[in-house]
Scaffold this motif. Sequence first.
Motif: not given
Length: 290
Positions: A49-55, A15-19, A41-43, A77-84
């Motif tokens: 995820l609750s701290g789990k690794e992204i895969d 989450p810190a990398s959102l900035k 959407d990313l938040r 719309s939300m997937l577009a945010a995450v995929n980006g």
Amino acid sequence: MEHDTNILMHQAVSPASLKDYASYLHEQERSSNTIEKYIRDLRAFFLYLSGKEIDKAAVLGWKESLAESHRPASINSMLAAVNGYLDFCGLTLCKVKPVKMQRKIFLKPEKVLTREEYVCLVQAAESRGNRRLSLLMQSICATGIRVSELRYLTVNSLYTGRAEVDCKGKIRVVFLTKELCRALRSYCRENNITRGPIFCTRDGKPLNRNNIWRDMKSLCQSAGVEPGKVFPHNLRHLFARTYYSMEKDLSRLADLLGHANISTTRIYTMDSGEEHAKQLALMQLVLSVT
């Protein structure tokens, strides 16, 4: 080496990398509203995820969880945010495909603002003595301009009949009819507005989108219009449907609305299907009724 790089990348994704991602979107000249939505959407994604690794499995799991409470358009719309975001972080292999949707031909009647209902809203604003709201609605509906672009309707534009709008670095000309210019010039004289944006607060700042939305909603009861139909962007849709019904020129309409993709413009021209139903009846192909 590739595995080690992925481990480091996963550690960097948080989450810190959102900035940093928000700054990147700003550099890509995305609108402030788009950036705000992507981060929101990313938040929600990180909360899942609750701290789990992204895969890939985690992203697919989130996609499936969204299906329980969201419509396909909202999910995509939300997937577009995450995929980006995953592209930004170098995790392209974790991206997932959007939900397949059949293209809609008609809108639900309860979502379509008719010309008659638009007239009722304007009359309700006038009866309350809210001339600014009345003219603001008419300005959007008569030009197809976005709420975020209202600041380009300036005193000077009323004398040229044209407003130059800058949206994401793309300049387009919005034409103002003589009737609209005449009404807005009268409003400016009455309120001692001699330069700059026409629709602004007392300290000269552009009107807040939420305030416009709230003011329009307050007209619903007296205007006799369902609240679900009343929001600024629906006036832009009414402009698009009215123009297309007269010209049938989707390409030119896309230019007028400032759309880069003509597929977006098609959505704006959708109606409730009532006219289509009338045309079917006129065909008179049912030969007998029992």
